[in-house]
Design a protein around this motif. Structure first.
Motif, mmCIF file in Angstrom:
data_model
loop_
_atom_site.group_PDB
_atom_site.id
_atom_site.type_symbol
_atom_site.label_atom_id
_atom_site.label_comp_id
_atom_site.label_asym_id
_atom_site.label_seq_id
_atom_site.Cartn_x
_atom_site.Cartn_y
_atom_site.Cartn_z
ATOM 1 N N LEU A 17 0.821 -1.215 0.000
ATOM 2 C CA LEU A 17 0.000 0.000 0.000
ATOM 3 C C LEU A 17 0.857 1.269 0.000
ATOM 4 C CD1 LEU A 17 -2.869 1.143 0.120
ATOM 5 C CD2 LEU A 17 -2.840 0.842 2.594
ATOM 6 N N ASN A 18 2.070 1.184 0.534
ATOM 7 C CA ASN A 18 2.969 2.350 0.537
ATOM 8 C C ASN A 18 3.472 2.711 -0.858
ATOM 9 O OD1 ASN A 18 3.170 0.557 2.828
ATOM 10 N ND2 ASN A 18 4.473 2.114 3.777
ATOM 11 N N ASN A 19 3.373 1.774 -1.804
ATOM 12 C CA ASN A 19 3.956 2.020 -3.112
ATOM 13 C C ASN A 19 2.942 2.678 -4.049
ATOM 14 O OD1 ASN A 19 5.428 2.010 -5.480
ATOM 15 N ND2 ASN A 19 6.088 -0.105 -5.338
ATOM 16 N N LEU A 20 1.967 1.912 -4.512
ATOM 17 C CA LEU A 20 0.934 2.418 -5.434
ATOM 18 C C LEU A 20 1.531 3.051 -6.696
ATOM 19 C CD1 LEU A 20 -1.529 4.004 -2.842
ATOM 20 C CD2 LEU A 20 -1.632 1.723 -3.876
ATOM 21 N N PRO A 21 2.310 2.264 -7.449
ATOM 22 C CA PRO A 21 2.901 2.809 -8.671
ATOM 23 C C PRO A 21 1.905 2.819 -9.830
ATOM 24 C CG PRO A 21 3.515 0.518 -8.455
ATOM 25 C CD PRO A 21 2.680 0.847 -7.234
ATOM 26 N N TYR A 22 2.188 3.680 -10.799
ATOM 27 C CA TYR A 22 1.265 3.955 -11.894
ATOM 28 C C TYR A 22 1.727 3.312 -13.201
ATOM 29 C CZ TYR A 22 -0.360 7.556 -8.628
ATOM 30 O OH TYR A 22 -0.840 8.227 -7.529
ATOM 31 N N GLY A 23 0.845 2.529 -13.815
ATOM 32 C CA GLY A 23 1.161 1.894 -15.083
ATOM 33 C C GLY A 23 0.005 2.019 -16.067
ATOM 34 N N VAL A 24 0.215 1.475 -17.246
ATOM 35 C CA VAL A 24 -0.831 1.420 -18.282
ATOM 36 C C VAL A 24 -0.936 -0.027 -18.717
ATOM 37 C CG1 VAL A 24 -1.381 2.079 -20.657
ATOM 38 C CG2 VAL A 24 -0.622 3.820 -19.024
ATOM 39 N N PHE A 25 -2.162 -0.568 -18.751
ATOM 40 C CA PHE A 25 -2.307 -2.010 -18.954
ATOM 41 C C PHE A 25 -3.502 -2.344 -19.848
ATOM 42 C CE2 PHE A 25 -6.025 -3.450 -16.438
ATOM 43 C CZ PHE A 25 -6.408 -2.227 -15.888
ATOM 44 N N THR A 26 -3.458 -3.561 -20.354
ATOM 45 C CA THR A 26 -4.630 -4.174 -20.998
ATOM 46 C C THR A 26 -4.719 -5.615 -20.515
ATOM 47 O OG1 THR A 26 -3.207 -4.673 -22.894
ATOM 48 C CG2 THR A 26 -4.730 -2.843 -23.161
ATOM 49 N N THR A 27 -5.922 -6.161 -20.585
ATOM 50 C CA THR A 27 -6.090 -7.592 -20.286
ATOM 51 C C THR A 27 -6.656 -8.326 -21.489
ATOM 52 O OG1 THR A 27 -8.204 -7.009 -19.287
ATOM 53 C CG2 THR A 27 -6.359 -7.396 -17.794
ATOM 54 N N GLY A 28 -7.064 -7.581 -22.500
ATOM 55 C CA GLY A 28 -7.587 -8.210 -23.709
ATOM 56 C C GLY A 28 -7.439 -7.259 -24.873
ATOM 57 N N ASP A 29 -8.488 -7.128 -25.647
ATOM 58 C CA ASP A 29 -8.414 -6.289 -26.841
ATOM 59 C C ASP A 29 -8.776 -4.828 -26.579
ATOM 60 O OD1 ASP A 29 -7.637 -8.375 -28.359
ATOM 61 O OD2 ASP A 29 -9.656 -8.911 -29.032
ATOM 62 N N GLU A 30 -9.166 -4.518 -25.331
ATOM 63 C CA GLU A 30 -9.601 -3.148 -25.060
ATOM 64 C C GLU A 30 -8.428 -2.170 -25.143
ATOM 65 O OE1 GLU A 30 -9.015 -5.390 -22.835
ATOM 66 O OE2 GLU A 30 -7.878 -4.439 -21.229
ATOM 67 N N ASP A 31 -8.760 -0.885 -25.182
ATOM 68 C CA ASP A 31 -7.721 0.138 -25.249
ATOM 69 C C ASP A 31 -6.919 0.170 -23.944
ATOM 70 O OD1 ASP A 31 -8.448 0.952 -27.776
ATOM 71 O OD2 ASP A 31 -9.840 2.488 -27.052
ATOM 72 N N PRO A 32 -5.619 0.438 -24.044
ATOM 73 C CA PRO A 32 -4.804 0.564 -22.831
ATOM 74 C C PRO A 32 -5.337 1.683 -21.932
ATOM 75 C CG PRO A 32 -3.411 0.448 -24.781
ATOM 76 C CD PRO A 32 -4.817 0.609 -25.271
ATOM 77 N N ARG A 33 -5.256 1.460 -20.616
ATOM 78 C CA ARG A 33 -5.774 2.445 -19.664
ATOM 79 C C ARG A 33 -4.914 2.453 -18.404
ATOM 80 N NH1 ARG A 33 -8.468 -2.244 -19.773
ATOM 81 N NH2 ARG A 33 -9.322 -3.143 -17.862
ATOM 82 N N CYS A 34 -5.120 3.456 -17.580
ATOM 83 C CA CYS A 34 -4.298 3.630 -16.382
ATOM 84 C C CYS A 34 -4.674 2.624 -15.300
ATOM 85 C CB CYS A 34 -4.468 5.042 -15.828
ATOM 86 S SG CYS A 34 -3.768 6.308 -16.895
ATOM 87 N N GLY A 35 -3.651 2.084 -14.638
ATOM 88 C CA GLY A 35 -3.856 1.167 -13.531
ATOM 89 C C GLY A 35 -2.826 1.414 -12.441
ATOM 90 N N VAL A 36 -3.140 0.921 -11.243
ATOM 91 C CA VAL A 36 -2.249 1.093 -10.090
ATOM 92 C C VAL A 36 -1.967 -0.291 -9.511
ATOM 93 C CG1 VAL A 36 -2.016 2.122 -7.798
ATOM 94 C CG2 VAL A 36 -3.223 3.376 -9.613
ATOM 95 N N ALA A 37 -0.688 -0.619 -9.309
ATOM 96 C CA ALA A 37 -0.350 -1.949 -8.786
ATOM 97 C C ALA A 37 -0.565 -1.989 -7.273
ATOM 98 C CB ALA A 37 1.107 -2.286 -9.111
ATOM 99 N N ILE A 38 -1.231 -3.058 -6.811
ATOM 100 C CA ILE A 38 -1.429 -3.276 -5.376
ATOM 101 C C ILE A 38 -1.336 -4.786 -5.126
ATOM 102 C CG2 ILE A 38 -3.951 -3.128 -5.754
ATOM 103 C CD1 ILE A 38 -2.221 -2.037 -2.503
ATOM 104 N N GLY A 39 -0.255 -5.206 -4.417
ATOM 105 C CA GLY A 39 -0.032 -6.631 -4.226
ATOM 106 C C GLY A 39 0.127 -7.321 -5.567
ATOM 107 N N ASP A 40 -0.617 -8.409 -5.768
ATOM 108 C CA ASP A 40 -0.510 -9.078 -7.064
ATOM 109 C C ASP A 40 -1.667 -8.719 -7.993
ATOM 110 O OD1 ASP A 40 -2.518 -10.471 -5.847
ATOM 111 O OD2 ASP A 40 -1.380 -12.335 -5.600
ATOM 112 N N MET A 41 -2.247 -7.559 -7.751
ATOM 113 C CA MET A 41 -3.371 -7.093 -8.559
ATOM 114 C C MET A 41 -3.077 -5.719 -9.177
ATOM 115 S SD MET A 41 -5.454 -9.636 -7.915
ATOM 116 C CE MET A 41 -7.179 -9.267 -8.211
#
Lengths: 424, 424
Positions: A17-41
């Motif tokens: 929880l102290n980290n909360l880094p910012y990335g851009v991700f996709t899980t399928g064919d959708e457009d890439p979007r902003c995400g935040v890493a938390i644990g293994d999610m």
């Protein structure tokens, strides 16, 4: 800090929880979007913004349903702070329950990291690379010029050069061995072909968030305040091409073909507890470069190398970002002080990070002493420089008491050079 | 070729029907939009696109009602050719009458150049500067190292370095004298303050229109085909800052504070009749740099200098783009051949253009021989480097039989340095 996302509470996770880094991700064919890493999610913050659970823009324009973090970066530190506070509130064990207690929203908002493909987390405006590691500069002097003496300006200027932004790629992107001109010491004329001395440089990348104005100098404190966050950065280097081209105007094609960054922007806020002083000055700096607070960070770094087909990687170097002589804030101040406008999305490479012992050298040039001293991998193979099929990975983490702030791997595999020149 | 726009038929105009250069303009508070210079008028092509008189995009999306030409550039050579053909048809004496014979449309579509403010004609993706003038390289060697001998790689490589795109500005933009570090030869330590040796460099800028792919080498012919057009380019240079910083990684802050370009992109198509061979090779080039057609252009160039308050400018140098050793196509090929992706909007500075006689030297460093030989302006004042209030202007034209292809002035005035560091 504890999160209701259980995997974020493990001492082993890179993304507590102290980290909360910012990335851009996709899980399928959708457009890439902003995400935040938390644990293994990954927390799908684009979705949460759409649901109104996160609200950054006063007019309601999306800032997170985008394939880059530049909008947030350019919005400035108040927005950065507000977003971080909101994320902590949403993910903390005892925070706002709106997400925690809504199973359907949780199922939609949390995506397993393992299922996601990561993309470039921001649009690189311009890329500048520095040369701020003293041990590295001394090693390169000893190797190339026969003396570890630093250039006359080195202790006064955070030396840098402009690099190429269009070839900055996210971890996992394969890199083709570059073609180029080089000249063997005993050859009369140069030749053209695939690079023979392909190398890495272990660096940190500082990402500029907010802009400076053309013609207007800035202070080191202002520069520090403009920095949004950090990534790991591998400045792939073609030593033979670089050696032939770099006099008198510096590195060009030897550095142009690729720069790899880790997928997660670790914010300056997350790294704040790990701030550490730049080392004692060998010569007094000019006042404009003076820092009012510690400008480096205590970040443990590692380089691994894995040949094609090998079942594990070999650690070839371990060092720390705190080895640097100049901080990113000093570099950014020096960069902007002459009046060039700096912009959100500008990426500043720290320069190669090498510590005093050989196990801390951040390039193969240093590890193999320009190819004169091959080193052995765990597979039994030896290396001087990179061979086709080798995968090089940088790892980094700021280590706290029972937790760590990780960056995610910064990895690239070298493919053979493309040597055909297609017809028009 | 004759136009019904009478001013375009004068032998003195920079913008005859053969030219049709591309700029971005405003005449009032409206948003900047694309325009084409013809005689002493600007053709408002954004308006003509809206009216359906010019149709570039199959889906009808606007490509000209934009504050940059990048959309057209990236659309590729077919679109470039189609647009040029349509413009010639619309503006030629005996072409399509749709505009010529419609007084209301003409009144709306043609704006006096004198009433317009010009803006940056394209978004600069990245900026690279080369060092391809042999006389300049020899002069700089003689001045800085005491010998006109070229660096060992110079006759083999079009030497270049990455510059800073964010400080590329359009003609007419004032430039503040930069701050920076420098060290006098007899000083023990460097000092910080306004540049004391402020200079220009007379260059041409080649604008990349279409992209190359990461990892994929290209030929000189392909590179030539990717170039959309040319501008005049002034690579403002802080010689004292540059002199102290440039070893070992090349020019950085000495070049970062400003680069001025002329407002009109003169297309490769308009310049085609003025193609001219690169000079005889002193040493054979590697095959990848071989040209199949003449890569330079016969463009007469001039530099003028006007102190604050003077009623006229003094011509301080006159030379020609054909003096260069490497063409823009060779530079672009060398740039891309190692695998870096080149993009629409990339700007390549030719390097300083100097001819063999002193009157042809393209920088004040050469004209004043590093300040040792002051030169006299028509006002009676002397100069070695630029003083605050001086206006420097580059002019250029390809001269045909009874017409010329002009670029418009590339002008900048130097303002005093901003020396305050504002509070946070």
């Amino acid at each position: 800090m504890k999160s209701w996302v259980e995997s974020a509470n493990s001492a082993d996770t890179q993304f507590p929880l102290n980290n909360l880094p910012y990335g851009v991700f996709t899980t399928g064919d959708e457009d890439p979007r902003c995400g935040v890493a938390i644990g293994d999610m990954i927390l799908d913050v684009a979705y949460l913004e759409e649901e109104g659970v996160i609200a950054l823009d006063e007019d309601g324009d999306p800032m997170l349903d985008l394939p880059f973090w530049n909008e947030v970066m350019e919005a400035g530190r108040e927005t950065w702070d507000a977003l971080r506070a909101r994320l902590i509130d949403l993910l903390a064990e005892d925070g706002d329950a709106v997400l925690r207690d809504d199973a359907a929203m949780r199922a939609r908002a949390l995506v397993p990291l393992a299922d996601a493909e990561m993309h470039m987390p921001f649009v690189v405006s311009e890329y500048t690379d520095f040369y701020a590691g003293k041990q590295h500069a001394q090693n390169m002097g000893a190797i190339l010029r026969g003396s570890p003496d630093l250039p006359a300006n080195w202790l006064h200027i955070p030396i840098g050069y402009n690099g190429r932004a269009s070839s900055v790629v996210v971890s996992g992107t394969d890199i083709h061995r570059p073609l180029g001109q080089s000249k063997a010491p005993d050859a009369e004329v140069p030749s053209f072909g695939p690079c023979k001395r392909l190398d890495i440089e272990l660096e940190m990348g500082a990402i500029v968030g907010t802009s400076s104005e053309m013609g207007q100098p800035i202070t080191v404190d202002q520069a520090d305040d403009m920095i949004f966050g950090y990534v790991l950065l591998n400045d792939w280097s073609a030593r033979d091409i670089q050696g032939w081209e770099y006099q008198p105007l510096g590195p060009f094609q030897g550095k142009a073909f690729g720069t790899t960054i880790s997928p997660w922007i670790v914010t300056s806020a997350a790294l704040a507890p790990f701030r550490t002083e730049t080392p004692a000055r060998d010569k007094e700096l000019l006042p404009y470069l003076t820092e009012s607070k510690p400008g480096l960070y205590d970040i443990a770094l590692e380089v691994t190398m894995q040949p094609e087909g090998a079942d594990k990687a070999t650690t070839v170097a371990q060092t720390n970002y705190s080895r640097m002589y100049y901080s990113a804030a000093q570099q950014l101040c020096h960069h902007a002080v002459g009046g060039v406008p700096m912009n959100g999305g500008d990426l500043l490479g720290s320069g190669t990070i090498s510590g005093p012992s050989k196990s801390e050298y951040g390039s193969l040039m240093e590890l193999s002493w320009a190819g004169r001293e091959p080193f052995t991998l765990d597979t039994g193979e030896t290396r001087t420089f990179i061979e086709d099929g080798d995968t090089l990975t940088l790892k980094g983490a700021a280590k706290g008491d029972g937790y760590q702030i990780g960056f995610g791997d910064c990895e690239g595999k070298i493919l053979p050079a493309i040597t055909n020149f297609p017809a028009k």
